[in-house]
Design a protein around this motif. Sequence first.
Motif, PDB file in Angstrom:
ATOM      1  N   LYS A 139      -5.370  -8.804 -20.110  1.00 30.28           N
ATOM      2  CA  LYS A 139      -4.925  -9.285 -18.807  1.00 30.28           C
ATOM      3  C   LYS A 139      -3.858  -8.327 -18.290  1.00 30.28           C
ATOM      4  N   ILE A 140      -3.984  -7.914 -17.023  1.00 37.13           N
ATOM      5  CA  ILE A 140      -3.028  -6.971 -16.439  1.00 37.13           C
ATOM      6  C   ILE A 140      -2.491  -7.537 -15.133  1.00 37.13           C
ATOM      7  N   THR A 141      -1.178  -7.570 -15.009  1.00 38.94           N
ATOM      8  CA  THR A 141      -0.525  -7.939 -13.756  1.00 38.94           C
ATOM      9  C   THR A 141       0.303  -6.754 -13.288  1.00 38.94           C
ATOM     10  N   PHE A 142       0.179  -6.402 -12.016  1.00 34.89           N
ATOM     11  CA  PHE A 142       0.909  -5.264 -11.458  1.00 34.89           C
ATOM     12  C   PHE A 142       2.012  -5.754 -10.523  1.00 34.89           C
ATOM     13  N   TYR A 143       3.159  -5.141 -10.666  1.00 33.47           N
ATOM     14  CA  TYR A 143       4.248  -5.371  -9.721  1.00 33.47           C
ATOM     15  C   TYR A 143       4.657  -4.031  -9.118  1.00 33.47           C
ATOM     16  N   ILE A 144       4.775  -4.008  -7.809  1.00 28.48           N
ATOM     17  CA  ILE A 144       5.178  -2.804  -7.098  1.00 28.48           C
ATOM     18  C   ILE A 144       6.595  -3.034  -6.580  1.00 28.48           C
ATOM     19  N   SER A 145       7.575  -2.448  -7.276  1.00 33.63           N
ATOM     20  CA  SER A 145       8.994  -2.615  -6.918  1.00 33.63           C
ATOM     21  C   SER A 145       9.351  -4.082  -6.699  1.00 33.63           C
ATOM     22  N   GLY A 146       8.926  -4.920  -7.640  1.00 35.59           N
ATOM     23  CA  GLY A 146       9.352  -6.318  -7.652  1.00 35.59           C
ATOM     24  C   GLY A 146       8.409  -7.308  -7.005  1.00 35.59           C
ATOM     25  N   ARG A 147       7.343  -6.827  -6.374  1.00 36.46           N
ATOM     26  CA  ARG A 147       6.418  -7.769  -5.757  1.00 36.46           C
ATOM     27  C   ARG A 147       4.996  -7.486  -6.251  1.00 36.46           C
ATOM     28  N   GLU A 148       4.229  -8.528  -6.371  1.00 35.66           N
ATOM     29  CA  GLU A 148       2.836  -8.361  -6.755  1.00 35.66           C
ATOM     30  C   GLU A 148       2.050  -7.978  -5.506  1.00 35.66           C
ATOM     31  N   ASP A 149       1.389  -6.848  -5.548  1.00 34.95           N
ATOM     32  CA  ASP A 149       0.730  -6.305  -4.359  1.00 34.95           C
ATOM     33  C   ASP A 149      -0.722  -5.985  -4.699  1.00 34.95           C
ATOM     34  N   LYS A 150      -1.625  -6.802  -4.181  1.00 28.46           N
ATOM     35  CA  LYS A 150      -3.033  -6.663  -4.562  1.00 28.46           C
ATOM     36  C   LYS A 150      -3.680  -5.426  -3.951  1.00 28.46           C
ATOM     37  N   GLU A 151      -3.204  -4.983  -2.788  1.00 26.79           N
ATOM     38  CA  GLU A 151      -3.776  -3.785  -2.183  1.00 26.79           C
ATOM     39  C   GLU A 151      -3.420  -2.539  -2.994  1.00 26.79           C
ATOM     40  N   GLU A 152      -2.156  -2.449  -3.374  1.00 30.75           N
ATOM     41  CA  GLU A 152      -1.755  -1.340  -4.243  1.00 30.75           C
ATOM     42  C   GLU A 152      -2.450  -1.433  -5.588  1.00 30.75           C
TER      43      GLU A 152
END
Length: 250
Positions: free
Chosen positions: A227-240
């Motif tokens: 399972k992988i969750t991505f955070y982009i500078s503190g926010r979860e961003d599905k487009e990134e």
Amino acid sequence: MKIGIFDSGVGGITVLKEALNQLPGMEYIYYADTINVPYGTKPKENVKKYIFKVVEFLNDKNIDALIIACNTATSIAIKDLRERYDFPIIGMEPALKPAIESSDNRKVIVTATNLTLQEKKFNDLVTKLNSWNIVEPLPLPKLVEYAESFIFDKNIILPYLKKQFEKFNLEEYGTVVLGCTHFPYYKEYFKEVLPKDIDIIDGNYGTIKNLKNILNIKEKKDQKESKITFYISGREDKEELKKYLNILNK
């Protein structure tokens, strides 16, 4: 088991890919600090503040271990981070020892960011291995910028690499170290620029192997899906996230 992976941006995806190969079935939280990328050209104290903010965020997610998938962040903060947090923290450093061992008594070029190559940690490593006479540092900051802009165009990357390596008599060198997690994206271009008998190595495999040993994780059959969750500078961003997954699956 929940493992945090942190980088200033897209570079640590190369480490995540190695982690998925060696440690499938884990829960991964990947944090890309893209607001503050690149780290390698900024003042050290500023970067240190960014790092501690990220690690505190991941600590709040109850991670069991952390990989600092950034050579620059490792160089300037890992000692202080280990003093503050109880979970295992695995850092990156240029794979200098295996590079020297495989260089066949020839010289070694270590590519990395400016900050990594200037830091005491790198200089101490070279001194410890008594290798100042054969090690040549080569900062390649533009590669970080290219990776963060998703620029992988051969017509852009090859001229840049050729220009950076033209100052060396490459016949004297046996190994080139990719001392930044952004650089493995361009490994095939390094191969085109360098003589065929020069080895090109990075620290990703050894970093994940080290994590496995520290966590005492054994190989298991029938692993569940990672399972992988991505955070982009503190926010979860599905487009990134889509962009990152495209790179991960290359």
